[in-house]
Design an enzyme around this catalytic site. Structure first.
Site, PDB file in Angstrom:
ATOM      1  N   ASP A 170      -9.141  -0.508  -7.268  1.00  0.00           N
ATOM      2  CA  ASP A 170      -8.330  -0.829  -6.088  1.00  0.00           C
ATOM      3  C   ASP A 170      -7.812  -2.261  -6.110  1.00  0.00           C
ATOM      4  OD1 ASP A 170      -7.107  -0.372  -3.640  1.00  0.00           O
ATOM      5  OD2 ASP A 170      -8.896  -0.840  -2.479  1.00  0.00           O
ATOM      6  N   GLN A 223      -4.914 -16.545  -4.243  1.00  0.00           N
ATOM      7  CA  GLN A 223      -5.536 -15.891  -5.374  1.00  0.00           C
ATOM      8  C   GLN A 223      -6.760 -16.597  -5.929  1.00  0.00           C
ATOM      9  OE1 GLN A 223      -4.331 -12.956  -4.777  1.00  0.00           O
ATOM     10  NE2 GLN A 223      -4.380 -12.541  -6.958  1.00  0.00           N
ATOM     11  N   HIS A 268       1.319   1.760  -5.590  1.00  0.00           N
ATOM     12  CA  HIS A 268      -0.049   1.223  -5.573  1.00  0.00           C
ATOM     13  C   HIS A 268      -1.040   2.352  -5.809  1.00  0.00           C
ATOM     14  CE1 HIS A 268      -3.705  -0.820  -4.312  1.00  0.00           C
ATOM     15  NE2 HIS A 268      -3.877   0.077  -3.350  1.00  0.00           N
ATOM     16  N   HIS A 278      -6.614   7.355  -1.863  1.00  0.00           N
ATOM     17  CA  HIS A 278      -7.406   6.311  -1.194  1.00  0.00           C
ATOM     18  C   HIS A 278      -6.661   5.514  -0.132  1.00  0.00           C
ATOM     19  CE1 HIS A 278      -5.348   3.366  -3.723  1.00  0.00           C
ATOM     20  NE2 HIS A 278      -5.920   2.423  -2.997  1.00  0.00           N
ATOM     21  N   ASP A 279      -5.322   5.502  -0.123  1.00  0.00           N
ATOM     22  CA  ASP A 279      -4.579   4.744   0.897  1.00  0.00           C
ATOM     23  C   ASP A 279      -3.520   5.600   1.591  1.00  0.00           C
ATOM     24  OD1 ASP A 279      -5.639   2.161   1.201  1.00  0.00           O
ATOM     25  OD2 ASP A 279      -4.667   1.429  -0.622  1.00  0.00           O
ATOM     26  N   PHE A 300       3.162   4.310  -2.663  1.00  0.00           N
ATOM     27  CA  PHE A 300       2.868   5.307  -3.695  1.00  0.00           C
ATOM     28  C   PHE A 300       2.666   4.667  -5.073  1.00  0.00           C
ATOM     29  CE2 PHE A 300       4.319   8.754  -6.666  1.00  0.00           C
ATOM     30  CZ  PHE A 300       3.217   9.574  -6.489  1.00  0.00           C
ATOM     31  N   HIS A 345       0.832  -1.214   0.000  1.00  0.00           N
ATOM     32  CA  HIS A 345       0.000   0.000   0.000  1.00  0.00           C
ATOM     33  C   HIS A 345       0.865   1.262   0.000  1.00  0.00           C
ATOM     34  CE1 HIS A 345      -2.908  -3.056   1.510  1.00  0.00           C
ATOM     35  NE2 HIS A 345      -3.735  -2.370   0.742  1.00  0.00           N
TER      36      HIS A 345
END
Length: 560
Positions: free
Chosen positions: A419, A470, A273, A309-310, A271, A269
């Site tokens: 996201d 996943q 991202h 957003h993060d 920059f 999480h």
């Protein structure tokens, strides 16, 4: 100006006399070089050639500039030039990969891996110049050094047991060694990026890059942080936000820089991202032609929500915040503590006039944007996933772009898709992101164990593998979400649905392969154990009886 014979030559392979080749003239730190390679040379060989000429580390980022100062791709399609129109090759100090290993591990291991790499690259360059090709032994040495680095970076706590464990899950680049860095960016780190960004902010980005930026296939790994800020600036420009909302360039620069500063040095999480989520949002806006369907102010809200957003994420999710009773959990009463914090930091940045890209909006416009950003960022809390998805499904058949409630739900769906969109990207872009995510997960579960907190099951390094993390997520979360958005915008089928299906197939096969390997290993261990537990005196019962008798006598209490 240099004469032709002042250029040192590096070659990708031994060249036949009748083989068509390209010669590229360039400088590295003012030193003239020339590269010669076949016109059909593989792209990676060309990149390795320039990397060798620059004496760059394996994770350093290279950028090639033409005489006009524009960045051009290092590839077999490079246009041949002359000594009078040299390209400039620049080695950008890696932000998160090779440098952190140098000092800390030199102390821990007794030698400097980075120095070893540089010596190897120097030898490789010398051989290239003198012999014209790289011997197989050099490739093997490079492979061993890279394998050693990957093993070093694959364990959170250095131990010789973990260091030499076999890594069976592919050869993708490991996540950056973030746990050896400070959480917050240093002042020097920020100032360096700021200076670089301001130097580059006035460059004209090529049309090819601008179009590439609108696609889900964009490769973020090719861009350093300062360049990413330039690309974010391009997004605000090409969506006409600068002109429409009277955003001064210097204010946008300052806003992007403050945002960059407030993303932390954590594996996932971070920059980069932030950029990936924003770039996917930007791509979706263009692919779905949203500019013709909703107001520019909503588009500005969506893009800025993705950027913010993060903000100030520390690498530990809401479950940890709540269980550990952190300051954020207490402040926000266990209600989406992280997402509320991201919002608060965003508006803390915007409160300063020099950062406020909305400062020329009317009060009503600002109120609408603030409300929209809060809704979008709070929607990224995955505990609300089903609530938001079900709301979107309920309005899908009667969706109306003129209906504000419908638009609000769409904006939340769009940021949710953006996201968690890594698996919609090419595998060589997506898989390193998964490695970064797993490293962050493992860091959290390790901390939970150390602090005696409930361990988040899907983060436990003892229970989770790359494919198992996943297959369920893609099948039960990603695909249902993406499919519903594609029901509204059928054009997205080929852009995000098909790649995600391929990713699911890829990880399903990987999971099966790991299961087969596990079964074979278990059978082998069982056979070895059976062989080792055969009693040594089984063929001589009398001798065994005598041994047992002697052992029994030894255990008798002494006679008084």
């Amino acid at each position: 100006m240099w004469s032709h014979n002042k250029f040192r030559t590096v070659r990708a392979v031994a060249l036949k006399t009748d083989m068509a080749t390209k010669i590229i003239y360039f400088t590295v730190n003012g030193r003239p070089e020339q590269a010669e390679f076949p016109v059909d040379c593989p792209a990676q060989d060309v990149k390795d050639l320039f990397r060798s000429a620059a004496e760059a580390g394996p994770h350093d980022i290279l950028k090639l500039y033409n005489p006009k100062g524009n960045i051009i791709n290092i590839s077999p399609r490079l246009e041949p030039n002359s000594p009078n129109s040299c390209y400039k090759l620049e080695v950008v100090a890696a932000d998160c990969n090779s440098e952190p290993l140098g000092v800390e591990l030199a102390v821990a291991l007794g030698f400097d891996l980075s120095s070893m790499e540089k010596r190897l690259q120097g030898l490789e360059k010398k051989i290239l110049i003198e012999a014209g090709e790289t011997p197989a032994v050099v490739y093997e040495m490079k492979r061993q050094v890279e394998s050693f680095r990957e093993k070093l970076e694959s364990v959170e706590h250095l131990s010789w047991l973990g260091l030499f464990k076999e890594l069976s899950e592919g050869t993708q680049k490991p996540s950056p060694f973030y746990h050896k860095r400070t959480l917050r960016k240093t002042r020097e780190e920020c100032e360096h990026v700021r200076e670089k960004f301001l130097q580059m902010s006035s460059l004209e980005v090529s049309e090819e890059v601008r179009q590439y930026l609108k696609t889900p296939t964009f490769d973020n790994w090719q861009w350093e942080d300062a360049e990413i800020m330039v690309l974010l600036q391009v997004m605000y420009t090409d969506l006409d936000f600068i002109a429409t909302f009277n955003i001064e360039p210097e204010v946008l620069h300052q806003f992007l820089y403050e945002v960059y500063k407030r993303y932390n040095n954590i594996p996932f999480h971070n920059f980069k991202h932030c950029f990936c989520v924003t770039q996917m949002m930007y791509g979706l806006i263009w692919l779905t032609d949203l500019k013709s369907k909703i107001d520019s102010i909503d588009l500005l809200t969506m893009l800025t929500s993705a950027v913010c957003h993060d903000l100030d994420h520390t690498g530990y999710n809401n479950a940890y915040q709540i269980n550990a009773r952190t300051e954020l959990a207490l402040r926000y009463n266990d209600i989406s503590p992280l997402e509320n914090h991201h919002c608060a930091v965003a508006f803390e940045i915007l409160e300063k006039n020099e950062n406020n890209i909305f400062r020329n909006l009317t009060t009503e416009q600002y109120k609408r944007i603030r409300e929209g950003i809060i809704k979008c960022i709070l929607a990224t809390d995955m505990t609300r996933h089903n609530e938001i998805l079900n709301k979107f499904k309920s309005i899908l058949l009667v969706f109306d772009f003129s209906n504000k409630d419908h638009r609000d739900v769409l904006m939340m769906i769009m940021i949710k898709v953006s996201d968690i969109s890594n698996e919609a990207r090419p595998m060589d872009v997506a898989e390193p992101w998964l490695d970064c995510l797993l490293q962050e997960f493992y860091n959290q579960s390790d901390k939970e164990k150390l602090e005696g907190l409930p361990v988040t099951p899907f983060m436990d390094r003892d229970k989770v593998t790359k494919p198992s993390s996943q297959t369920g997520f893609i099948g039960f979360v990603l695909l249902p979400l993406f499919i519903e958005l594609a029901n509204l915008f059928p054009c997205l089928e080929q852009h995000i649905i098909d790649p995600v299906r391929k990713a699911l197939d890829y990880y399903t096969e990987m999971e099966k392969a790991l299961e087969r390997e596990k079964l074979i290993r278990a059978q082998s261990d069982k056979a070895a154990a059976a062989k080792n537990t055969t009693p040594p005196n089984l063929q001589n019962p009398q001798k065994t009886a005598n041994s047992l008798s002697e052992a029994g006598n030894a255990l008798k209490p002494p006679t008084l």
